[in-house]
Design an enzyme around this catalytic site. Structure first.
Site, PDB file in Angstrom:
ATOM      1  N   SER A   7       3.815   7.334   5.749  1.00  0.00           N
ATOM      2  CA  SER A   7       3.753   6.024   5.105  1.00  0.00           C
ATOM      3  C   SER A   7       4.457   4.984   5.953  1.00  0.00           C
ATOM      4  O   SER A   7       5.663   5.095   6.219  1.00  0.00           O
ATOM      5  CB  SER A   7       4.400   6.081   3.717  1.00  0.00           C
ATOM      6  N   HIS A  32      -0.727   6.162   5.871  1.00  0.00           N
ATOM      7  CA  HIS A  32      -0.689   5.694   4.480  1.00  0.00           C
ATOM      8  C   HIS A  32      -0.059   4.311   4.434  1.00  0.00           C
ATOM      9  O   HIS A  32       0.985   4.060   5.039  1.00  0.00           O
ATOM     10  CB  HIS A  32       0.147   6.671   3.643  1.00  0.00           C
ATOM     11  N   ASP A  34       1.118   1.266   1.741  1.00  0.00           N
ATOM     12  CA  ASP A  34       1.381   0.811   0.375  1.00  0.00           C
ATOM     13  C   ASP A  34       1.263  -0.707   0.294  1.00  0.00           C
ATOM     14  O   ASP A  34       1.949  -1.431   1.021  1.00  0.00           O
ATOM     15  CB  ASP A  34       2.795   1.217  -0.065  1.00  0.00           C
ATOM     16  N   MET A  36       1.855  -3.737  -2.177  1.00  0.00           N
ATOM     17  CA  MET A  36       2.572  -4.053  -3.420  1.00  0.00           C
ATOM     18  C   MET A  36       2.569  -5.553  -3.668  1.00  0.00           C
ATOM     19  O   MET A  36       2.781  -6.341  -2.739  1.00  0.00           O
ATOM     20  CB  MET A  36       4.007  -3.513  -3.338  1.00  0.00           C
ATOM     21  N   HIS A  66      -2.995   2.414  -0.608  1.00  0.00           N
ATOM     22  CA  HIS A  66      -2.581   2.572  -2.009  1.00  0.00           C
ATOM     23  C   HIS A  66      -2.274   1.187  -2.572  1.00  0.00           C
ATOM     24  O   HIS A  66      -1.297   0.541  -2.184  1.00  0.00           O
ATOM     25  CB  HIS A  66      -1.342   3.478  -2.057  1.00  0.00           C
ATOM     26  N   MET A  68      -0.868  -0.980  -5.206  1.00  0.00           N
ATOM     27  CA  MET A  68       0.026  -1.089  -6.361  1.00  0.00           C
ATOM     28  C   MET A  68      -0.028  -2.543  -6.823  1.00  0.00           C
ATOM     29  O   MET A  68       0.862  -3.344  -6.551  1.00  0.00           O
ATOM     30  CB  MET A  68       1.439  -0.653  -5.989  1.00  0.00           C
ATOM     31  N   MET A 137       2.082  10.364  -8.267  1.00  0.00           N
ATOM     32  CA  MET A 137       3.347   9.792  -7.805  1.00  0.00           C
ATOM     33  C   MET A 137       4.503  10.703  -8.226  1.00  0.00           C
ATOM     34  O   MET A 137       4.645  11.030  -9.400  1.00  0.00           O
ATOM     35  CB  MET A 137       3.543   8.395  -8.382  1.00  0.00           C
ATOM     36  N   GLY A 142       7.032   1.727  -5.888  1.00  0.00           N
ATOM     37  CA  GLY A 142       7.603   0.418  -5.598  1.00  0.00           C
ATOM     38  C   GLY A 142       8.593   0.396  -4.461  1.00  0.00           C
ATOM     39  O   GLY A 142       8.708  -0.604  -3.768  1.00  0.00           O
ATOM     40  N   PHE A 143       9.304   1.498  -4.229  1.00  0.00           N
ATOM     41  CA  PHE A 143      10.320   1.527  -3.183  1.00  0.00           C
ATOM     42  C   PHE A 143      10.329   2.883  -2.499  1.00  0.00           C
ATOM     43  O   PHE A 143      10.134   3.922  -3.150  1.00  0.00           O
ATOM     44  CB  PHE A 143      11.713   1.244  -3.758  1.00  0.00           C
ATOM     45  N   GLY A 144      10.586   2.889  -1.208  1.00  0.00           N
ATOM     46  CA  GLY A 144      10.691   4.139  -0.460  1.00  0.00           C
ATOM     47  C   GLY A 144      12.078   4.735  -0.577  1.00  0.00           C
ATOM     48  O   GLY A 144      13.021   4.102  -1.060  1.00  0.00           O
ATOM     49  N   GLY A 145      12.202   5.979  -0.133  1.00  0.00           N
ATOM     50  CA  GLY A 145      13.505   6.629  -0.079  1.00  0.00           C
ATOM     51  C   GLY A 145      14.019   7.192  -1.389  1.00  0.00           C
ATOM     52  O   GLY A 145      15.197   7.568  -1.477  1.00  0.00           O
ATOM     53  N   ASP A 171       3.103  11.469  -3.392  1.00  0.00           N
ATOM     54  CA  ASP A 171       3.859  10.457  -2.658  1.00  0.00           C
ATOM     55  C   ASP A 171       5.194  10.250  -3.346  1.00  0.00           C
ATOM     56  O   ASP A 171       5.245   9.964  -4.544  1.00  0.00           O
ATOM     57  CB  ASP A 171       3.065   9.142  -2.632  1.00  0.00           C
ATOM     58  N   GLY A 172       6.280  10.404  -2.561  1.00  0.00           N
ATOM     59  CA  GLY A 172       7.605  10.126  -3.088  1.00  0.00           C
ATOM     60  C   GLY A 172       8.585  11.263  -2.895  1.00  0.00           C
ATOM     61  O   GLY A 172       8.551  12.240  -3.639  1.00  0.00           O
ATOM     62  N   GLY A 173       9.426  11.169  -1.886  1.00  0.00           N
ATOM     63  CA  GLY A 173      10.469  12.164  -1.680  1.00  0.00           C
ATOM     64  C   GLY A 173      10.005  13.493  -1.126  1.00  0.00           C
ATOM     65  O   GLY A 173      10.728  14.484  -1.221  1.00  0.00           O
ATOM     66  N   GLY A 193       7.125   9.331   4.118  1.00  0.00           N
ATOM     67  CA  GLY A 193       7.586   8.124   4.774  1.00  0.00           C
ATOM     68  C   GLY A 193       8.890   8.326   5.494  1.00  0.00           C
ATOM     69  O   GLY A 193       8.941   8.520   6.711  1.00  0.00           O
ATOM     70  N   THR A 194       9.977   8.313   4.744  1.00  0.00           N
ATOM     71  CA  THR A 194      11.309   8.421   5.330  1.00  0.00           C
ATOM     72  C   THR A 194      11.430   9.642   6.226  1.00  0.00           C
ATOM     73  O   THR A 194      11.949   9.560   7.352  1.00  0.00           O
ATOM     74  CB  THR A 194      12.369   8.482   4.219  1.00  0.00           C
TER      75      THR A 194
END
Length: 212
Positions: A7, A32, A34, A36, A66, A68, A137, A142-145, A171-173, A193-194
């Site tokens: 991402s 990917h 995002d 927003m 994606h 959002m 999700m 809305g936010f990474g990390g 997606d997410g963590g 992402g991170t």
């Protein structure tokens, strides 16, 4: 075999081409992105111009977009035209979701449907025939990390029990630690992402992920 989709939200914005090239050369399958709107989620990010630039610079790499957004129906044609390979909208929007999914497919683009952590899988049962991919999700969008929500893995199993044969994305963590269990639950596409933009060994890590 899991597809890896780094991402760009986690890339260095002033060195995005460098960072994206690095993960692509390491073996990433997709990129990917995002988008927003600061309404559907409390953050503001990229638009069609970045999709177009990424498509022009890396034409052989699919771009997984994606949305959002509260009103994705106004932007479908634009994102498809500038190079999106897959366009994902949220089932929670007030627009006619089924109509939007059909419009995406009419462009020859993969149609994705995302669900927030609080949205039950049952809510999208009737929409599954119109989707090529479901994005589960594993954090609040809305936010990474953010920290991975392991409770969301049950949704992957539920989708397969419903007979869904399309791609399932999370997606997410996501990390090397939770990918094996996600894969066991039916994961096809891992948005990272991170992790992908901070690892010092992206090629080695992607190779290991492919064997999970």
């Amino acid at each position: 075999m899991i597809k890896i989709a780094p991402s760009v939200l986690a890339a260095d914005i002033l060195n995005m081409e460098r960072d994206v090239r690095r993960v692509i050369e390491a073996g990433a399958d997709w990129i990917h992105l995002d988008v927003m709107d600061a309404h559907f989620v409390p953050n503001l990010s990229y638009g069609p111009a970045l999709v177009e630039e990424l498509h022009d610079r890396f034409p052989d790499t699919p771009i997984d977009v994606h949305l959002m957004m509260d009103n994705p129906q106004y932007y479908i044609d634009t994102f498809c035209r500038v190079g999106a390979s897959c366009l994902t909208i949220h089932t929670e929007v007030s627009a006619d979701v089924s109509d939007i999914l059909r419009r995406i497919r009419a462009h020859g683009v993969m149609a994705g449907l995302a669900i927030k952590p609080g949205t039950p899988v049952e809510m999208i049962r009737d929409l599954l025939p119109l989707t090529d991919m479901v994005l589960v999700m594993t954090v609040e969008p809305g936010f990474g990390g953010q920290k991975f929500n392991a409770g969301m893995m049950a949704k992957l199993t539920e989708l397969r029990k419903m007979g869904y044969v399309g791609l399932i994305e999370c997606d997410g963590g996501l990390s090397m630690d939770n990918l094996p269990e996600l894969r066991a639950h039916g994961l096809d596409v891992a948005v990272m992402g991170t992790y992908m933009f901070t690892t010092q060994t992206p090629a080695e890590d992607i190779q290991r992920m492919r064997l999970m």
